[in-house]
Design a protein around this motif. Structure first.
Motif, PDB file in Angstrom:
ATOM      1  N   VAL A 108      38.495  40.325  32.108  1.00 45.88           N
ATOM      2  CA  VAL A 108      39.461  39.513  32.850  1.00 45.88           C
ATOM      3  C   VAL A 108      38.871  38.126  33.109  1.00 45.88           C
ATOM      4  CG1 VAL A 108      38.755  40.402  35.100  1.00 45.88           C
ATOM      5  CG2 VAL A 108      41.018  39.435  34.839  1.00 45.88           C
ATOM      6  N   LEU A 109      39.708  37.117  32.877  1.00 44.36           N
ATOM      7  CA  LEU A 109      39.348  35.724  33.136  1.00 44.36           C
ATOM      8  C   LEU A 109      40.300  35.195  34.192  1.00 44.36           C
ATOM      9  CD1 LEU A 109      38.026  32.952  32.577  1.00 44.36           C
ATOM     10  CD2 LEU A 109      39.611  32.699  30.649  1.00 44.36           C
ATOM     11  N   SER A 110      39.755  34.802  35.340  1.00 44.48           N
ATOM     12  CA  SER A 110      40.608  34.310  36.415  1.00 44.48           C
ATOM     13  C   SER A 110      39.848  33.358  37.323  1.00 44.48           C
ATOM     14  CB  SER A 110      41.145  35.471  37.250  1.00 44.48           C
ATOM     15  OG  SER A 110      41.940  34.988  38.315  1.00 44.48           O
ATOM     16  N   SER A 111      40.626  32.476  37.954  1.00 36.10           N
ATOM     17  CA  SER A 111      40.080  31.583  38.974  1.00 36.10           C
ATOM     18  C   SER A 111      40.782  31.798  40.303  1.00 36.10           C
ATOM     19  CB  SER A 111      40.253  30.126  38.530  1.00 36.10           C
ATOM     20  OG  SER A 111      41.627  29.831  38.355  1.00 36.10           O
ATOM     21  N   ASP A 115      43.001  37.789  42.514  1.00 37.64           N
ATOM     22  CA  ASP A 115      42.534  38.746  41.504  1.00 37.64           C
ATOM     23  C   ASP A 115      41.239  39.448  41.911  1.00 37.64           C
ATOM     24  OD1 ASP A 115      44.643  38.441  39.750  1.00 37.64           O
ATOM     25  OD2 ASP A 115      43.691  36.773  38.701  1.00 37.64           O
ATOM     26  N   MET A 116      40.808  39.243  43.136  1.00 35.40           N
ATOM     27  CA  MET A 116      39.577  39.875  43.617  1.00 35.40           C
ATOM     28  C   MET A 116      39.633  41.387  43.415  1.00 35.40           C
ATOM     29  SD  MET A 116      36.637  39.011  45.268  1.00 35.40           S
ATOM     30  CE  MET A 116      36.893  37.650  46.373  1.00 35.40           C
ATOM     31  N   ASP A 117      40.803  42.002  43.664  1.00 35.48           N
ATOM     32  CA  ASP A 117      40.922  43.451  43.486  1.00 35.48           C
ATOM     33  C   ASP A 117      40.702  43.859  42.033  1.00 35.48           C
ATOM     34  OD1 ASP A 117      43.408  42.183  42.843  1.00 35.48           O
ATOM     35  OD2 ASP A 117      44.488  44.066  43.082  1.00 35.48           O
ATOM     36  N   ILE A 118      41.151  43.062  41.097  1.00 36.45           N
ATOM     37  CA  ILE A 118      40.952  43.366  39.677  1.00 36.45           C
ATOM     38  C   ILE A 118      39.470  43.205  39.316  1.00 36.45           C
ATOM     39  CG2 ILE A 118      41.537  42.701  37.311  1.00 36.45           C
ATOM     40  CD1 ILE A 118      44.291  41.848  38.386  1.00 36.45           C
ATOM     41  N   PHE A 119      38.811  42.206  39.892  1.00 37.63           N
ATOM     42  CA  PHE A 119      37.383  41.992  39.632  1.00 37.63           C
ATOM     43  C   PHE A 119      36.555  43.195  40.093  1.00 37.63           C
ATOM     44  CE2 PHE A 119      36.260  37.314  38.802  1.00 37.63           C
ATOM     45  CZ  PHE A 119      37.443  37.087  38.121  1.00 37.63           C
ATOM     46  N   PRO A 128      35.805  30.515  35.965  1.00 38.30           N
ATOM     47  CA  PRO A 128      35.334  29.160  35.639  1.00 38.30           C
ATOM     48  C   PRO A 128      34.472  28.586  36.758  1.00 38.30           C
ATOM     49  CG  PRO A 128      37.642  29.099  36.248  1.00 38.30           C
ATOM     50  CD  PRO A 128      37.240  30.540  36.239  1.00 38.30           C
ATOM     51  N   VAL A 129      33.798  27.512  36.459  1.00 35.98           N
ATOM     52  CA  VAL A 129      32.897  26.875  37.412  1.00 35.98           C
ATOM     53  C   VAL A 129      33.634  26.391  38.661  1.00 35.98           C
ATOM     54  CG1 VAL A 129      32.998  24.550  36.411  1.00 35.98           C
ATOM     55  CG2 VAL A 129      30.926  25.299  37.585  1.00 35.98           C
ATOM     56  N   LYS A 136      33.265  33.775  42.572  1.00 32.32           N
ATOM     57  CA  LYS A 136      32.033  33.678  41.773  1.00 32.32           C
ATOM     58  C   LYS A 136      31.034  34.764  42.162  1.00 32.32           C
ATOM     59  CE  LYS A 136      32.068  28.677  41.079  1.00 32.32           C
ATOM     60  NZ  LYS A 136      31.339  27.433  41.410  1.00 32.32           N
ATOM     61  N   ALA A 137      31.008  35.109  43.453  1.00 31.65           N
ATOM     62  CA  ALA A 137      30.046  36.099  43.944  1.00 31.65           C
ATOM     63  C   ALA A 137      30.280  37.485  43.350  1.00 31.65           C
ATOM     64  CB  ALA A 137      30.089  36.169  45.469  1.00 31.65           C
TER      65      ALA A 137
END
Length: 167
Positions: A108-111, A115-119, A128-129, A136-137
């Motif tokens: 999964v690619l998200s900013s 989407d924290m639950d998917i992460f 991304p940066v 990011k954490a």
């Protein structure tokens, strides 16, 4: 110390290649594209985003573009009809995205913080940066790029891993 750092980076790259070579779906939140990329990856051998869409299909890997404005993104971005032409999907249905992520074999690619639950699911997560520190954490990989450049970087890493090519 330098040798140890090189060994760690090699192990991380090898782990990523294993994950990418076995994946079957890339979930991309279209919010990633709201950040201007403006960066060039600086590697002439890279595939363009259009070539990535084609190459993923030839590698039996689906890309699902999702999130608020996904339909608008698909119709107004320069990806145009390349998404559907290559058998990829566009949706704003979060339940569908969660189901895909739960099925395994997804990256999964998200900013987006939403989407924290998917992460936290069993996926390899990339951000991304420009993403928030909270995202990011928990991400498995934080790119040095934004926008289309982060999609291009990730797409090229996946294609390289799946097709067995080395840079």
């Amino acid at each position: 110390m330098r040798k140890h750092g090189t060994d760690v980076l090699m192990r991380i790259r090898t782990d990523m290649e294993k994950i990418f070579s076995g994946m079957n779906c890339l979930l991309v939140n279209v919010g990633v594209f709201s950040s201007v990329s403006g960066e060039d990856l600086g590697i002439s051998a890279n595939l363009s985003p259009h070539e990535i869409l084609s190459e993923f299909r030839s590698l039996d890997t689906e890309i699902v573009f999702y999130g608020l404005g996904a339909e608008d993104f698909a119709s107004t971005s320069d990806f145009g009809d390349m998404i559907t032409k290559n058998g990829h999907s566009v949706t704003d249905n979060r339940a569908y995205v969660r189901t895909k992520a739960n099925a395994g074999g997804c990256v999964v690619l998200s900013s987006e913080l939403s989407d924290m639950d998917i992460f936290h699911q069993d996926v390899f997560s990339v951000t991304p940066v420009s993403a928030s520190l909270d995202l990011k954490a928990v991400a498995n990989y934080v790119s040095n790029f934004n926008g289309e450049a982060v999609f291009t970087e990730l797409g090229n890493l996946i294609v390289s891993s799946k097709s067995g090519r080395r840079e």
